[in-house]
Design a protein around this motif. Structure first.
Motif, PDB file in Angstrom:
ATOM      1  N   ILE A 200     -21.564 -36.606 104.580  1.00 19.12           N
ATOM      2  CA  ILE A 200     -22.062 -37.989 104.593  1.00 19.12           C
ATOM      3  C   ILE A 200     -21.102 -38.870 105.387  1.00 19.12           C
ATOM      4  O   ILE A 200     -21.515 -39.728 106.161  1.00 19.12           O
TER       5      ILE A 200
ATOM      6  N   TYR B 123     -21.456 -38.338 109.008  1.00 19.47           N
ATOM      7  CA  TYR B 123     -22.803 -38.702 109.485  1.00 19.47           C
ATOM      8  C   TYR B 123     -22.766 -40.061 110.158  1.00 19.47           C
ATOM      9  O   TYR B 123     -23.420 -40.271 111.182  1.00 19.47           O
ATOM     10  N   GLU B 124     -21.984 -40.969 109.614  1.00 15.73           N
ATOM     11  CA  GLU B 124     -21.987 -42.338 110.132  1.00 15.73           C
ATOM     12  C   GLU B 124     -21.556 -42.439 111.597  1.00 15.73           C
ATOM     13  O   GLU B 124     -22.344 -42.888 112.423  1.00 15.73           O
TER      14      GLU B 124
ATOM     15  N   MET C 231     -24.014 -40.806 114.018  1.00 12.92           N
ATOM     16  CA  MET C 231     -25.332 -41.397 114.232  1.00 12.92           C
ATOM     17  C   MET C 231     -25.282 -42.827 114.775  1.00 12.92           C
ATOM     18  O   MET C 231     -26.310 -43.483 114.874  1.00 12.92           O
ATOM     19  N   ARG C 232     -24.084 -43.290 115.113  1.00 13.60           N
ATOM     20  CA  ARG C 232     -23.952 -44.663 115.608  1.00 13.60           C
ATOM     21  C   ARG C 232     -24.966 -45.017 116.686  1.00 13.60           C
ATOM     22  O   ARG C 232     -25.553 -46.081 116.677  1.00 13.60           O
ATOM     23  N   LYS C 233     -25.124 -44.106 117.621  1.00 14.21           N
ATOM     24  CA  LYS C 233     -25.977 -44.430 118.777  1.00 14.21           C
ATOM     25  C   LYS C 233     -27.311 -43.717 118.733  1.00 14.21           C
ATOM     26  O   LYS C 233     -28.036 -43.682 119.717  1.00 14.21           O
ATOM     27  N   LEU C 234     -27.609 -43.086 117.609  1.00 13.77           N
ATOM     28  CA  LEU C 234     -28.853 -42.322 117.540  1.00 13.77           C
ATOM     29  C   LEU C 234     -29.764 -42.888 116.471  1.00 13.77           C
ATOM     30  O   LEU C 234     -29.305 -43.347 115.433  1.00 13.77           O
ATOM     31  N   LYS C 235     -31.062 -42.826 116.745  1.00 12.16           N
ATOM     32  CA  LYS C 235     -32.026 -43.243 115.743  1.00 12.16           C
ATOM     33  C   LYS C 235     -32.122 -42.176 114.665  1.00 12.16           C
ATOM     34  O   LYS C 235     -31.894 -40.996 114.938  1.00 12.16           O
ATOM     35  N   PHE C 236     -32.525 -42.569 113.453  1.00 10.62           N
ATOM     36  CA  PHE C 236     -32.743 -41.585 112.393  1.00 10.62           C
ATOM     37  C   PHE C 236     -33.782 -40.562 112.853  1.00 10.62           C
ATOM     38  O   PHE C 236     -34.811 -40.916 113.411  1.00 10.62           O
ATOM     39  N   GLY C 237     -33.475 -39.292 112.623  1.00 12.96           N
ATOM     40  CA  GLY C 237     -34.437 -38.251 112.952  1.00 12.96           C
ATOM     41  C   GLY C 237     -34.420 -37.798 114.394  1.00 12.96           C
ATOM     42  O   GLY C 237     -35.291 -37.057 114.823  1.00 12.96           O
TER      43      GLY C 237
ATOM     44  N   LEU D 145     -30.025 -34.074 110.671  1.00 15.27           N
ATOM     45  CA  LEU D 145     -31.326 -34.472 110.112  1.00 15.27           C
ATOM     46  C   LEU D 145     -31.571 -33.811 108.759  1.00 15.27           C
ATOM     47  O   LEU D 145     -31.790 -34.486 107.749  1.00 15.27           O
TER      48      LEU D 145
ATOM     49  N   ILE E 117     -28.955 -34.883 105.972  1.00 16.70           N
ATOM     50  CA  ILE E 117     -29.035 -36.220 105.374  1.00 16.70           C
ATOM     51  C   ILE E 117     -30.327 -36.385 104.588  1.00 16.70           C
ATOM     52  O   ILE E 117     -30.371 -37.089 103.581  1.00 16.70           O
ATOM     53  N   VAL E 118     -31.375 -35.709 105.021  1.00 18.83           N
ATOM     54  CA  VAL E 118     -32.654 -35.827 104.315  1.00 18.83           C
ATOM     55  C   VAL E 118     -32.570 -35.186 102.916  1.00 18.83           C
ATOM     56  O   VAL E 118     -33.137 -35.677 101.955  1.00 18.83           O
TER      57      VAL E 118
END
Lengths: 228, 63
Positions: free
Chosen positions: A7, A10-11, A14-20, A38, A41-42
């Motif tokens: 977790i 993950y932050e 994913m700064r520059k990426l959309k969820f999924g 993906l 985190i899901v």
């Protein structure tokens, strides 16, 4: 531990990426990173619950021992020096006595005198409730095996209750066949999280970290494009 | 068209908004089947099924 650290990383990841986001046309490292992020985190809450209740389940034997020497010993204190009953009475009547004491509950199982769930002198009728939750929360009714008189009945202490609730949450055997199937799929996805995570970690150790690849690749993306 | 990475940086709240929602959904799914049968089981199947559907959706979609 692994889940919590997942977790945390993950932050920034994913700064520059959309969820999924799944960058299917990139190198395998990038694709597997996206799959890992993906699916990880899901499923994170489910994995935490199953992991944590699994840990509790490993304490099962200890928990039962504590109950045996704690509450059970207390409930049967005046019998502690007796030996096994020579002429044990009817189990059926012990069950009937227990049902009369707890009319809203059903008998789940009966522990015989001298077993770990009872004293040497009692039938322990374990009563259960009617919802999936209360069905797991047992309440023992102890009957003197010789006289058939109910001597004590108490709710199980919180630590046994915790164990009993943890078991279905770990195994997923409490919501019918569809839940079992969902559980199996979630298990398989968890294995995928593990494999992709392991791959990314080994790759990092060998110096070909995904950060490197991602940076190179996005540098390539940002090259000015000339059209004619 | 391929899934476009966002070049604007996201805040922590933005990053964890969907995951938090899914975490709550998972808890609902895990607990509801414990509480009762019938509709409660159904709620649990939906709540725990959604993460699986999402994995499939994002990994298989042709963008």
């Amino acid at each position: 531990m692994a889940i919590v650290s997942g977790i945390v990383v993950y932050e920034p990841s994913m700064r520059k990426l959309k969820f999924g986001t799944y960058r299917r046309d990139r190198l395998r490292v990038v694709r597997w990173l996206d799959v890992h992020n993906l699916t990880g985190i899901v499923l994170v809450m489910w994995m935490l619950v199953v992991g944590f209740t699994g840990v509790i389940n490993t304490w099962a034997e200890l928990v039962i021992k504590v109950w045996q020497f704690g509450q059970l010993a207390e409930m049967t204190a005046q019998y502690k020096d007796k030996s096994l009953p020579a002429n044990p009475g009817s189990i059926e009547s012990a069950v009937q006595v227990a049902i009369r004491a707890e009319p809203a509950m059903k008998p789940a199982f009966v522990a015989f005198p001298g077993t770990i769930f009872s004293s040497k002198s009692h039938y322990a009728v374990f009563m259960r409730g009617n919802t999936p939750l209360t069905a797991k929360l047992l309440k023992p009714a102890l009957s003197d095996a010789e006289t058939g008189v109910m001597t004590d009945s108490r709710e199980l202490p919180w630590y046994v209750a915790t164990l009993l609730i943890s078991q279905p949450l770990h195994f997923g055997d409490y919501g019918g066949m569809p839940l079992k199937i969902i559980w199996a799929i979630l298990d398989i996805i968890t294995i995928a999280v593990l494999i992709t995570g392991l791959y990314l970690w080994l790759r990092r150790k060998s110096g070909l970290s995904v950060e490197r690849v991602v940076v190179d690749a996005s540098a390539a993306d940002h090259r000015p494009v000339y059209t004619s | 068209m391929k899934p476009m990475p966002i070049h604007r940086r996201q805040t922590t709240t933005q990053i964890f908004a969907v995951p938090l929602l899914l975490a709550i959904l998972s808890i609902v799914g895990l607990v509801s089947a414990l509480v009762g049968d019938g509709a409660w089981d159904g709620l649990s199947w939906i709540a725990l099924g959604i993460p699986i559907v999402l994995c499939g959706y994002f990994l298989l979609k042709r963008s």
